[in-house]
Structure formats: structure tokens, C-alpha cells
Design an enzyme around this catalytic site. Structure first.
Site, PDB file in Angstrom:
ATOM      1  N   CYS A 297       0.829  -1.206   0.000  1.00  0.00           N
ATOM      2  CA  CYS A 297       0.000   0.000   0.000  1.00  0.00           C
ATOM      3  C   CYS A 297       0.865   1.259   0.000  1.00  0.00           C
ATOM      4  O   CYS A 297       1.532   1.523  -0.997  1.00  0.00           O
ATOM      5  CB  CYS A 297      -0.986  -0.019   1.165  1.00  0.00           C
ATOM      6  SG  CYS A 297      -2.330   1.167   0.948  1.00  0.00           S
TER       7      CYS A 297
ATOM      8  N   HIS B 189      -3.996  -4.560   0.189  1.00  0.00           N
ATOM      9  CA  HIS B 189      -3.553  -5.088   1.474  1.00  0.00           C
ATOM     10  C   HIS B 189      -3.721  -6.608   1.496  1.00  0.00           C
ATOM     11  O   HIS B 189      -4.788  -7.113   1.861  1.00  0.00           O
ATOM     12  CB  HIS B 189      -4.389  -4.482   2.603  1.00  0.00           C
ATOM     13  CG  HIS B 189      -4.055  -3.066   2.905  1.00  0.00           C
ATOM     14  ND1 HIS B 189      -3.024  -2.707   3.746  1.00  0.00           N
ATOM     15  CD2 HIS B 189      -4.609  -1.908   2.474  1.00  0.00           C
ATOM     16  CE1 HIS B 189      -2.968  -1.390   3.818  1.00  0.00           C
ATOM     17  NE2 HIS B 189      -3.902  -0.874   3.063  1.00  0.00           N
TER      18      HIS B 189
ATOM     19  N   GLU C 163      -2.570  -8.573   3.613  1.00  0.00           N
ATOM     20  CA  GLU C 163      -2.714  -9.013   5.017  1.00  0.00           C
ATOM     21  C   GLU C 163      -4.136  -8.807   5.522  1.00  0.00           C
ATOM     22  O   GLU C 163      -4.495  -9.309   6.581  1.00  0.00           O
ATOM     23  CB  GLU C 163      -1.712  -8.258   5.917  1.00  0.00           C
ATOM     24  CG  GLU C 163      -2.061  -6.840   6.307  1.00  0.00           C
ATOM     25  CD  GLU C 163      -1.851  -5.813   5.204  1.00  0.00           C
ATOM     26  OE1 GLU C 163      -1.531  -6.198   4.062  1.00  0.00           O
ATOM     27  OE2 GLU C 163      -2.012  -4.606   5.489  1.00  0.00           O
TER      28      GLU C 163
END
Lengths: 253, 206
Positions: free
Chosen positions: B84, B185, B187
Site C-alpha cells: 500500500c 492489502h 494481510e
């Protein structure tokens, strides 16, 4: 293409997850960490935690830390008690993707500092709203109960460009089945053209469809009803297959 | 894949380091969070996370000496992954707030999305041929949250996503050699993101 979102929401009061009924009655649900774990496992598109009793005392860092330690792999937003850029930075550093701001909205200096610190993509403006007897949309300050026409609020929000999304909360309909009144959106359109998230009294597939079909609405937040049935998200998404939603993806790892 | 890899998550004062490290733990990858250059030098792969504002992030990187360190490591063909804002920092510059120089590791700049929009939510990935490390993630749906997008030579674009009725193109991943940036993202993208991250980390050093 960008999908619309169904976001699971947990309200916390005095450290306990609660079911809210019209901002006036609260029924205990249990440990917020358990509810959040469930929401992730069931495959919601996002998780929002709203600590409704923080006032000016800052965010509930202890709770956010506990959630961070769980290792959520779902986008996570937090609202409650954020008053300045340090609060915002703390939240983001602990894994909060987006922060929901309420009391600090009218403080241009603080909003600007928060934007500099965490970026505007991380900021959501929380707007509890209700319709008056003349079908005018009013913002309601849930502490003072003061009502202000939405046009005036939007004008006063000179820092408005800092908010990537607006969270419209149906103050009256919150906690009641099909409580969210879509006129809050249609009657606000000329004043607020930002992307909108809806919260408060949203539960049935038909109601969700009605709201998500509105171009300006990007997501709906569901609180109470998701906790009644483990397969709620699956059934909702199955009924809403013609909407641009992410396919149902229960998450087990 | 037998070799155990170690990920050094660069701590420059802002960012969701904890989210990234717990995500890596979930897929069985060891990591540590550090701002110490000697410590980071011991990692197999450097990971630059980021949530926040480009100018403040670059200020922090510059004042801590981490900018020169990352530029030096890139020149030595070290594997670096930016996520990001971390991806944006890899570029030459960004126009967020004011024009600010980035690390200059991947040619190109970051400019505001049209009409000052934001790209927030889940979107699908269109993996290009040059994104061969990430082909398994083609058409997967992952989570984005940004308002500035890469503008640079096409050869550095590995994955695209699209928004709006006009199908406006947003580069979702860029790369040059062993330096790769992910605009989304992973994650926070549940299984789709964690699988991509695991796959990428295990193959980038090969």
C-alpha cells in the site's frame, strides 16, 4: 470491478458487546473478541467496532490491542473516543485500517492533523441522522440531542474533503428490523455527494438490496442480526447474487 | 519450498506493522519488526508496510537513515516488498499533499485518482504476463484502500484493477527486479491475500 460491502459491526459499552435498540436500550451479547472472531470466520467484507461510551476519553486502546493480537485478516474499522491525531496514529499503528470520527468532526484543525497523519483514505465521518416531521434530514448530536439540518452540517464541515466515506446512521431506526430509512440518502443527495455507508436497522436481504442498489451507497453495516445465525452472511450473499458483492468466502486458516 | 525465510518488517514510525507480522505468522512465515539497519540486514526479504501519508512517511524514512539503506539494498538486488503506502514509497515521487520525492527504486510517480476519488473496498486482480510470480492470484478479489495511483512505464506494472463505469485502470502491483509493490492489502484480504503473500515471499528470492 469494485464490489459493494457487507460489514459486520460490533457495538461495545462498558467493555461488553451489546445489541442496541434505538440508542437507548442495550442488551448484552458477550465478549467482543468472540463476536469479531466469528465475523471474520463467517467471511464478512469488513469488521467495524464502535465503542459507544468513550466520550472524550480516547479510543479503547486495550481492546484494539487485544484485537490486533488476534491477527485479523479482514479490514477493520474503529470508532469511539478518537479526538486527535495521536489517537488516530495509535489506532492505525495497531492495525485499524479506518477510523470513524464523530465528536471531532467540527474541529477543522484536528481533522486536518488527523488527515496529515493517517491519510484521508483512513477517515470516515459518522453522521447520526433522522427525518423530522417535515421530511427534512437532520443531524443529531447523540450527546446533547441537538438537531441540525444536514445542509448546515455539510456547510460547517469545511474539512469535508478529508472524509473518504460518510457513515449515515439512522438514529430512529437503529436496532429495529428494516429500520434504516432510505430517504435519509435520497433527501441528502444534494448536500452530500460522497460515498455512503449505511448503519442502523438493516437486516433483511430485501432491505440490503434496496440500499446497495443506490449508486452512492458503497456498503452496509449490520450489527445485531448477524449474531443470530452462523450462516447469515452465506444466506444473505446467496440472496443478493445479482449485486456486485464479493463472493461468499468463509475464512478458516 | 524447504528453506525457511526471514522477513524484516521496516519500522519507520507509521504503518500497520503488527497486522503484517501476524498475517505472516498465520501462513507460517517468520518475521521481525525493526528500525535498526544492522538487524534488517539479516533478513532475507525486507517488507515495507504503510498506512498513512506519503510526505510524513518519507520524512520518517529520511530522518532515520532508512531511505539510503533501502536504496542501497535495492541496488544490491535484495528482495523488497512494499504494501500500500509502502508500494508508493518505492516510486520516484508522489503528489499527495505536495510533490514529495520517494525512494526512487521503481521509476514512476503517484498521482491522485480522477475527481480526487478513493479506491476503497474489494476488487479483482488482472495479473499481466510480467507478473508471473503472481499468476496464481489472477481474478482473485483483494482489499484496496488508497487514493493515489501509480503512473509510470508500463513495463513495471504487474497487475491491474479497474473501477467505475469507464473501467478506469489502477495498477495494483508494480515491480522492478526483486522489488515488488502491492497497492492492495494482502494481510487484510483473508485467504486470497494471505495465499498471494505466502506465494510471493516464497518465490521472490529464487
Amino acid at each position: 470491478m469494485l464490489k459493494k460491502r457487507i460489514i459486520g459491526t460490533v457495538l461495545v459499552k462498558n467493555g461488553i458487546a451489546v445489541q442496541s435498540l434505538g440508542y437507548s436500550r442495550w442488551l448484552p451479547l458477550g465478549d467482543p473478541l468472540v463476536l469479531i472472531q466469528n465475523l471474520e470466520r463467517w467471511g464478512v467484507d469488513g469488521i467495524t467496532l464502535l465503542c459507544i461510551d468513550r466520550g472524550n476519553s480516547g479510543p479503547d486502546i486495550a481492546l484494539i490491542k487485544s484485537i490486533a493480537q488476534m491477527g485479523l485478516s479482514t479490514p477493520f474499522s474503529y470508532g469511539g473516543g478518537i479526538c486527535d491525531h495521536e489517537h488516530a496514529r495509535l489506532c492505525v499503528n495497531l492495525g485499524v485500517e479506518r477510523i470513524i470520527l464523530d465528536r471531532v468532526l467540527m474541529n477543522s484543525y484536528s481533522v486536518c492533523k488527523i488527515a496529515d497523519t493517517v491519510g484521508t483514505q483512513a477517515m470516515i465521518a459518522s453522521l447520526p441522522l433522522l427525518l423530522d416531521s417535515g421530511n427534512n434530514v437532520n443531524h443529531i448530536n447523540y450527546v446533547t440531542r441537538k438537531k441540525t439540518p444536514i445542509a448546515e452540517i455539510m456547510q460547517r464541515l469545511s474539512n469535508f474533503r478529508f472524509f473518504s466515506e460518510l457513515l449515515f446512521i439512522d438514529y430512529i431506526g437503529e436496532g429495529f428490523s428494516n429500520g434504516f430509512d432510505s430517504r435519509l440518502i435520497s433527501l441528502s443527495k444534494s448536500f452530500a455527494d460522497s460515498p455512503i455507508l449505511c448503519f442502523g436497522g438493516i437486516s433483511t436481504a430485501q432491505h440490503i438490496k434496496q440500499l446497495l442498489e443506490l449508486p452512492q451507497v458503497k456498503a452496509i453495516l449490520i450489527g445485531n442480526s448477524l449474531n443470530y445465525r452462523e450462516s447469515s452472511i452465506y444466506h444473505l450473499k446467496a440472496s443478493l447474487a445479482d449485486l456486485p458483492l464479493r463472493p461468499h468466502s468463509p475464512f478458516y486458516l | 519450498m524447504n528453506k525457511k525465510i526471514s522477513i524484516g518488517i521496516v519500522d519507520y514510525g507509521i504503518g500497520n506493522h503488527l497486522s503484517v507480522s501476524t498475517a505472516l505468522k498465520r501462513v507460517g512465515i517468520k518475521s521481525f519488526i525493526s528500525s535498526s539497519i544492522p538487524e534488517l540486514q539479516s533478513a532475507d526479504i525486507l517488507l515495507l508496510p504503510g498506512v498513512g501519508s506519503f510526505p510524513i512517511a518519507m520524512h520518517n524514512l529520511n530522518s532515520s537513515g532508512l531511505s539510503s539503506f533501502l536504496q542501497d539494498q535495492a541496488s544490491k538486488d535484495r528482495s523488497i516488498i512494499g504494501i500500500c503506502l509502502g508500494m508508493q514509497l518505492l516510486a520516484e515521487s508522489s503528489w499527495e499533499v505536495d510533490h514529495t520525492n520517494g525512494l526512487g527504486i521503481i521509476p514512476g510517480t503517484f498521482i491522485s485518482l480522477p475527481d480526487n476519488r478513493w479506491h476503497i473496498g474489494w476488487n479483482s486482480l488482472d495479473v499481466l504476463q510480467q507478473g508471473n510470480l503472481l499468476l496464481d492470484s489472477d481474478k482473485q478479489v483483494v482489499y484496496f484502500n488508497h487514493s493515489f495511483a501509480y503512473s509510470g512505464p508500463e513495463k513495471y506494472i504487474l497487475i491491474n484493477s479497474y473501477i467505475g463505469e469507464s473501467n478506469f485502470r489502477i495498477p495494483a502491483a508494480i515491480g522492478k527486479g526483486k522489488v515488488i509493490g502491492l497497492q492492495f492489502h494482502p494481510e487484510k484480504s483473508q485467504a486470497a491475500g494471505l495465499n498471494l503473500l505466502s506465494n510471493l515471499l516464497h518465490h521472490i528470492t529464487l
